[in-house]
Design a protein around this motif. Structure first.
Motif, PDB file in Angstrom:
ATOM      1  N   CYS A  24      -4.526   5.190   2.152  1.00  0.00           N
ATOM      2  CA  CYS A  24      -3.826   4.852   0.918  1.00  0.00           C
ATOM      3  C   CYS A  24      -4.182   5.835  -0.188  1.00  0.00           C
ATOM      4  O   CYS A  24      -3.307   6.335  -0.899  1.00  0.00           O
ATOM      5  CB  CYS A  24      -4.183   3.428   0.501  1.00  0.00           C
ATOM      6  N   ARG A  28      -1.671   8.344  -2.139  1.00  0.00           N
ATOM      7  CA  ARG A  28      -1.582   8.319  -3.609  1.00  0.00           C
ATOM      8  C   ARG A  28      -1.798   9.722  -4.180  1.00  0.00           C
ATOM      9  O   ARG A  28      -1.077  10.171  -5.062  1.00  0.00           O
ATOM     10  CB  ARG A  28      -2.639   7.392  -4.201  1.00  0.00           C
ATOM     11  N   ILE A 106       4.842   5.129  -4.161  1.00  0.00           N
ATOM     12  CA  ILE A 106       3.725   4.286  -3.737  1.00  0.00           C
ATOM     13  C   ILE A 106       3.598   3.168  -4.755  1.00  0.00           C
ATOM     14  O   ILE A 106       3.734   3.396  -5.952  1.00  0.00           O
ATOM     15  CB  ILE A 106       2.419   5.102  -3.570  1.00  0.00           C
ATOM     16  N   CYS A 110      -1.063  -0.446  -1.979  1.00  0.00           N
ATOM     17  CA  CYS A 110      -0.955   0.498  -0.860  1.00  0.00           C
ATOM     18  C   CYS A 110       0.299   0.349  -0.005  1.00  0.00           C
ATOM     19  O   CYS A 110       0.258   0.567   1.212  1.00  0.00           O
ATOM     20  CB  CYS A 110      -2.203   0.473   0.014  1.00  0.00           C
ATOM     21  N   ASP A 156       3.029  -0.379   4.898  1.00  0.00           N
ATOM     22  CA  ASP A 156       1.763  -0.828   4.334  1.00  0.00           C
ATOM     23  C   ASP A 156       0.722   0.178   4.818  1.00  0.00           C
ATOM     24  O   ASP A 156       0.402   0.242   6.009  1.00  0.00           O
ATOM     25  CB  ASP A 156       1.433  -2.233   4.831  1.00  0.00           C
ATOM     26  N   LEU A 157       0.221   1.002   3.904  1.00  0.00           N
ATOM     27  CA  LEU A 157      -0.701   2.069   4.283  1.00  0.00           C
ATOM     28  C   LEU A 157      -2.031   1.553   4.816  1.00  0.00           C
ATOM     29  O   LEU A 157      -2.768   2.295   5.468  1.00  0.00           O
ATOM     30  CB  LEU A 157      -0.926   3.003   3.097  1.00  0.00           C
ATOM     31  N   ASN A 158      -2.342   0.276   4.567  1.00  0.00           N
ATOM     32  CA  ASN A 158      -3.570  -0.307   5.102  1.00  0.00           C
ATOM     33  C   ASN A 158      -3.502  -0.482   6.619  1.00  0.00           C
ATOM     34  O   ASN A 158      -4.509  -0.789   7.239  1.00  0.00           O
ATOM     35  CB  ASN A 158      -3.859  -1.653   4.439  1.00  0.00           C
TER      36      ASN A 158
END
Length: 178
Positions: A24, A28, A106, A110, A156-158
């Motif tokens: 994330c 960013r 973004i 995240c 969802d970058l997680n």
């Protein structure tokens, strides 16, 4: 195989997503870099996602750049792939999948909107990176250029374990008459 994505390495418990996540944070940073690119730092790793300015992943950096192309890897270590709609109908026999992305936005904790980039060879021809339903590492090595598509995906970058920055380039995002 587990790489510990989203887990505390000491206890194995899930990490609070608000406390930060390396994928994330990298995305960013890439978004900020694409929006403004004026720093002149030097780094030893020539594909470091945190390298500035935009254009640092290319040598010499004498062209104009608006995109840091990257790929995401899942917990299994596989490339995350997304489907795109081809620009023309000349894609007979091409799978229309890519593992290459440009961050468009973004937001929240995240989540990101990613543009799917079409993989091209050195002559600007599409590269079919899929072989028998799987990403072909050999075919990935033939990719040298990228073309914007009108296909975006929200992620969802997680949910990813790793990010690999590929190249800084200029990606034309405006439509031209076909």
């Amino acid at each position: 195989m587990s790489c510990g994505c989203g887990k505390n390495e000491n206890t194995g418990d899930k990490v609070n997503p608000i406390q930060g996540h390396c994928v994330c944070e990298a995305v960013r940073f890439i978004k900020r870099l694409q929006d403004t690119h004026t720093d002149d730092d030097c780094f030893d790793c020539d594909t470091d996602c945190f390298m500035r300015p935009l254009g640092s992943l290319v040598n010499p950096a004498n062209e104009r750049f608006n995109t840091r192309v990257f790929s995401l890897l899942t917990e299994d270590g596989d490339f995350f792939k997304a489907m795109y709609r081809p620009k023309s109908h000349t894609h007979h026999g091409i799978s229309c999948f890519s593992v290459f992305f440009r961050v468009q936005n973004i937001f929240d904790n995240c989540c990101a909107t990613l543009m799917v980039l079409e993989p091209l060879d050195k002559d600007g021809k599409p590269v079919d990176i899929i072989d028998c339903g799987k990403v072909s590492l050999e075919r990935l090595c033939k990719v040298e250029r990228f073309r914007a598509t009108k296909s975006c995906i929200t992620v969802d970058l997680n949910c990813f374990c790793a990010i690999q920055c590929i190249k800084d380039t200029f990606v034309t995002q405006c439509s031209t008459p076909a």
